[in-house]
Structures are given as structure tokens and as C-alpha cells.
Design an enzyme around this catalytic site. Sequence first.
Site, PDB file in Angstrom:
ATOM      1  N   LYS A 167       0.843  -1.142  -0.014  1.00  0.00           N
ATOM      2  CA  LYS A 167       0.039   0.004   0.014  1.00  0.00           C
ATOM      3  C   LYS A 167       0.967   1.276  -0.139  1.00  0.00           C
ATOM      4  O   LYS A 167       1.822   1.228   0.719  1.00  0.00           O
ATOM      5  CB  LYS A 167      -0.857  -0.055   1.377  1.00  0.00           C
ATOM      6  CG  LYS A 167      -1.995   1.227   1.370  1.00  0.00           C
ATOM      7  CD  LYS A 167      -2.935   0.747   2.463  1.00  0.00           C
ATOM      8  CE  LYS A 167      -3.659   2.060   2.758  1.00  0.00           C
ATOM      9  NZ  LYS A 167      -4.624   1.951   3.786  1.00  0.00           N
ATOM     10  N   SER A 201      -9.315   1.815   3.133  1.00  0.00           N
ATOM     11  CA  SER A 201      -8.485   2.290   2.324  1.00  0.00           C
ATOM     12  C   SER A 201      -7.447   1.643   1.364  1.00  0.00           C
ATOM     13  O   SER A 201      -6.854   2.373   0.694  1.00  0.00           O
ATOM     14  CB  SER A 201      -7.905   3.760   3.045  1.00  0.00           C
ATOM     15  OG  SER A 201      -6.868   2.865   3.940  1.00  0.00           O
ATOM     16  N   SER A 250     -10.017  -0.874   7.153  1.00  0.00           N
ATOM     17  CA  SER A 250      -9.114  -0.265   5.742  1.00  0.00           C
ATOM     18  C   SER A 250      -8.587  -1.728   5.350  1.00  0.00           C
ATOM     19  O   SER A 250      -8.100  -1.454   4.272  1.00  0.00           O
ATOM     20  CB  SER A 250      -8.220   0.670   6.102  1.00  0.00           C
ATOM     21  OG  SER A 250      -9.022   2.016   6.351  1.00  0.00           O
TER      22      SER A 250
END
Length: 427
Positions: A40, A120, A144
Site C-alpha cells: 500500500k 482505504s 481499511s
Amino acid sequence: MSLNSVISLNPNVIKKAREADTTRFEIAPHAIFGMPILLKDNINTASMPTTAGAVALENNNTEDAFIVAQLKQQGAIILGKANLSEWAYFFCGDCPSGYSAIGGQTLNPYGRRIMDTGGSSSGSGVAVSANFAVAAIGSETSGSILSPSSQNSVVGLKPTIGLVSRSGIVPISSTLDTAGPMAKNVIDTAILLDAIFGFDEKDSKSINTKWHNTYYSDNLKTDNLEGKRFGAPKRLLEDSLYAQAINDLKSKGAIIIEIEEEKVGLPDFLRLLNLDMKVDLPTYLSNYAGKGITVSLVQDVIDFNEKDSLNTMPYGQKLFKGIVADSATEEEFQKIKSTLKTNGKTYFDTPFKAHNLDGFLSINNYHAGFAAVAEYPAITVPMGYSEDGTPKGLTFISKPLSEKKLLHWSHIYEQATKRRVAPKNYD
């Protein structure tokens, strides 16, 4: 077919893969050796900028985060950086999940421009689902990892806070943040967790487990749940996929207790994130950001974005403005944290004690907020698809440092049901 799930590729990845192909061992390496892993894009790595999806960090060239150094030491290949909801979805407020100014809008492979990607760690979930990488690292403050994993029909594990280092990861909340693994199956998730967990003296919440056996070998062998007791909230039984999952668990010997949920709330949850990020982001920018980064406070990012709002913040920056506007005394802040943690633990511990439960069964990220403030780990596993094809996950939640149990239970469920179907055109 574009999904916009990857922000950048490691320029050294082909070289590293060829080196891995020619390496010979006298002793078998870690199971992650040679596996291409996406990070990420809020996780520092030396070979690519770490942007958090934000233009203000476009040239944030850093050293490796603690967990990235561990991955490399074990022989994992860092494939690239995955798109994300900008600033880990704590920025704009009224914007779609999976959007960042750097990476654009991430799309769900099960329904491009139709189904939400979850956030996210949107790019991490999408990229794994679409077979762009074996696995990916996501991060979670509240949902997330669980949300994009379930939305994209992959496995995602949110560890106990402190099991996995947060050093060198762009933060929201030092109270609640954690990194965690995402993969197409439980075994790959376990392998990735095993490669990244470990004590980090620079992380104030880091836990020194001193475990020698792995997450992925011995504890995934047995194939029944005889005598394991799970709490199932009665209101969720109206969901047909969840009801089927309950029956599947029963067929493997699990005892299911239908429970009424505790009537506790999460007061001032947003304020906890505001007050943490107000301090934690400047700490990251001071200690872990590249030397060329000029912003040092949340207000600096707001001012930077206002110079070119169309390209830096098309959905606005409502939550960042809320961070700047919020304040509290240290006593008030500690009370907020204490109340939230007490309520989170009460929510799970009351039925756990009353019914002698081993775990709690949820859907997707429905109970992520309570798990976050209680600092309890959770894993979500594909459990099927609703009538319109939207993926859903069965989520197991349990006490701190119960990751081995969570992996065991979810592996048994996964192997018994094999609910996951790869997205069409990406298999």
C-alpha cells in the site's frame, strides 16, 4: 479492463526476480521467498516514492519501513506500490473510496464503476483479486483492510495492534493503526503475516512475542472446529450468505451461539483520529519522510493543496480541516481513548464471558470500529456473492494475539466451502 490499482512499479523487480530464480539453498528459505508483494502506498520503501496518494508527497523518497526490511530479508520481491484512498481515507470526507490524486480512481474487478472497492487499502485488495500480485500489504485504522478485502473477495487480516510494526508508515492514529496481509487464500495470508510480524523498538505499541513456530505450518493442519464456540449476532442471520456460512461452520463441528449485541457506542471516535493524526503525521514527516518534503504539519498540507485544488483535492479536504480545528487537553484525550477502549472490549468481552466464546462472527467490516478500539484482531474470508454479484466476506474476530486461531478457523472454513470465484477476465 484497467483497474487503476497500482501507483508505481519497482524498477528493480525483474532483476530481483531473476536473482531469486537462480538462488540455491542448503536450508529451505522462508515460504515467502520469491513471492511478488505489493505495498500500500503509505508504506515506505527505498525503491519508490511513498505518496499516500497525495501530491504533497509525490517525491517522498524514503528508506525502507521496518516491515519492508523484514520482507526483503526473507526474500520477498517488492513488486510495486498499490493505490489507496488518499491519506488512508482520512482526508476528503465526501469522496469515493479508492480515489487518490496520484493514483486516480481504483475500480472493482467484479463490477468496474458499479461496485465499491472498499477503502482505504483499495488498490491492495483489487490488485490481489485481479492476480496482479500473490499478496499485498494493507493498513487499517478501522476497517481499511477488512473492507477492501471483503469487497474484492480476498482474505484480509487485521492483526492485534503492536504485532506488526508501524514505523515508516504514513499514519492516521498511533493508537489504532496497524499494517496487515491481504491475499487470495488463508495460507498466503499466514505466510505474509509470518514474514512481517516482529518487535520494533521504535514503535511504542510493539509487542515482543518471542514465538519460534510459524503462522502457516503446524497450526493450519487440522480440519475440524469441534467444540469451538462462536457468537453470531441475531440481526446478521437475515443475510442469506451469513446464514449459510453459519451452517457451514456447524458442519465442521462449531457451536454457534446466537447473541444480542451489547448496546454501547463509540463516542468521540472521530476526535480520537483527529487528535492522534494532528501529532502523528508531523512525527512521520519529521522522522520518516524524504528530505525533499516541505510540508511538516497538517495545515501545511491544506495550504499546499489550495494552490492547485483541481489536481490536488477535487473532493475537498474536509477531514484535514477538521483535524486542524480540533483540540483537547491531555486529560480529555486520555479519557476519549479510555472510554473507547472500554466500550470496544465490553462489546466483545460481555458475550465472550457469558457464553464462553472462542470467537465472534461478523460480515465484511461491520464490526471493525469495535475491533479497532478494543485492539482485537480480525480476519475476513470470501463467503460468496450477493444477487447482484457483490462479494461478501465472513469475518472472525477474537482476543488479542489470537492470530493463529483466526488463521486456523478461517482456513478450515475456506477449505470446506471454497466460495471464492476469481473475477471474470482477471483469472
